[in-house]
Write an enzyme that holds these catalytic residues in place. Sequence first.
Site, PDB file in Angstrom:
ATOM      1  N   ASP A 126       7.199 -46.352 -30.963  1.00  0.00           N
ATOM      2  CA  ASP A 126       7.952 -47.366 -30.855  1.00  0.00           C
ATOM      3  C   ASP A 126       6.770 -47.522 -29.234  1.00  0.00           C
ATOM      4  O   ASP A 126       6.385 -46.513 -28.702  1.00  0.00           O
ATOM      5  CB  ASP A 126       9.089 -46.502 -30.329  1.00  0.00           C
ATOM      6  CG  ASP A 126       9.949 -46.251 -31.619  1.00  0.00           C
ATOM      7  OD1 ASP A 126       9.955 -46.626 -32.455  1.00  0.00           O
ATOM      8  OD2 ASP A 126      11.007 -45.184 -31.413  1.00  0.00           O
TER       9      ASP A 126
HETATM   10  N1  URA Z   1       9.644 -41.842 -34.811  1.00  0.00           N
HETATM   11  C1  URA Z   1      10.120 -42.497 -33.826  1.00  0.00           C
HETATM   12  O1  URA Z   1      10.900 -42.236 -33.652  1.00  0.00           O
HETATM   13  N2  URA Z   1       9.273 -42.980 -33.119  1.00  0.00           N
HETATM   14  C2  URA Z   1       7.808 -43.600 -33.360  1.00  0.00           C
HETATM   15  O2  URA Z   1       7.542 -44.747 -32.364  1.00  0.00           O
HETATM   16  C3  URA Z   1       7.396 -42.771 -34.471  1.00  0.00           C
HETATM   17  C4  URA Z   1       8.302 -42.141 -35.746  1.00  0.00           C
END
Ligand code: URA
Length: 239
Positions: free
Chosen positions: A100
């Site tokens: 993310d």
């Molecule tokens: N889990 C998440 O919530 N976000 C990420 O970017 C990777 C794993």
Amino acid sequence: MRLDKAVALTGLTRSEARRAIAAGRVRVDGRPVRDAAMQVQPEQVRVNGVQLEEPGALYIMVNKPAGVLTATEDRRLPTVVDLLPPALRRRDLGPVGRLDRDVTGLVLLTTDGQLAHRLISPKWKAEKLYRARCEGMLTEREVEAFASGVVLSDFTARPARLVLLETGDDGSTADVALTEGKFHQVKRMFAAVGHPLTGLERLRIGCLSLDPALGPGAWRHLTGDEARALRRMCELEEG
Ligand code: URA
């Protein structure tokens, strides 16, 4: 291809590559070569002792900072590929899985589609390790909940290993290892056990660990050993 072009595959500009050659930092088949126009295969070339990977099989680790997208291009926001020098941005590198925008840490960029596919496929179960910071005090109860599979609204997560590092009423830090990577999965698992995340960093993908010498936004080529170990782990032939 020309030697200066092969050296530029490391991310140097063509003139930096020529300077490295002139300075005697480039070896072809073990011998220093100062002729930038010499015809070579990239695998014959070493720059500062490091062997070049073949073109078409690039492996790069990036320490993604917050605010950067795990994508190859975006009209408005910087992407992990924008962190690379221009010569590498043109090489069709793709990210292996996504983090993310607010999540930091290890992103693997590669042109090796077979490897990328296996590393993200749930079938191959490559483990990803994250360092998570969350609200409130984590206890053995959450360790057990993660081990037995956190129930989310649309699926039950596979069993995950949670290792408590620091715990306190005003927040906790833990490492969590997963073998799947659904959308916002780590965030959703912590929220589901009542401890929303305040920070998340990826530290490892399978046998590849984030190099602690790489600061946020920095990148480096994988060593030959690192790339070979990843391919071996995914039961692929030597690349
Ligand atoms: N889990 C998440 O919530 N976000 C990420 O970017 C990777 C794993």
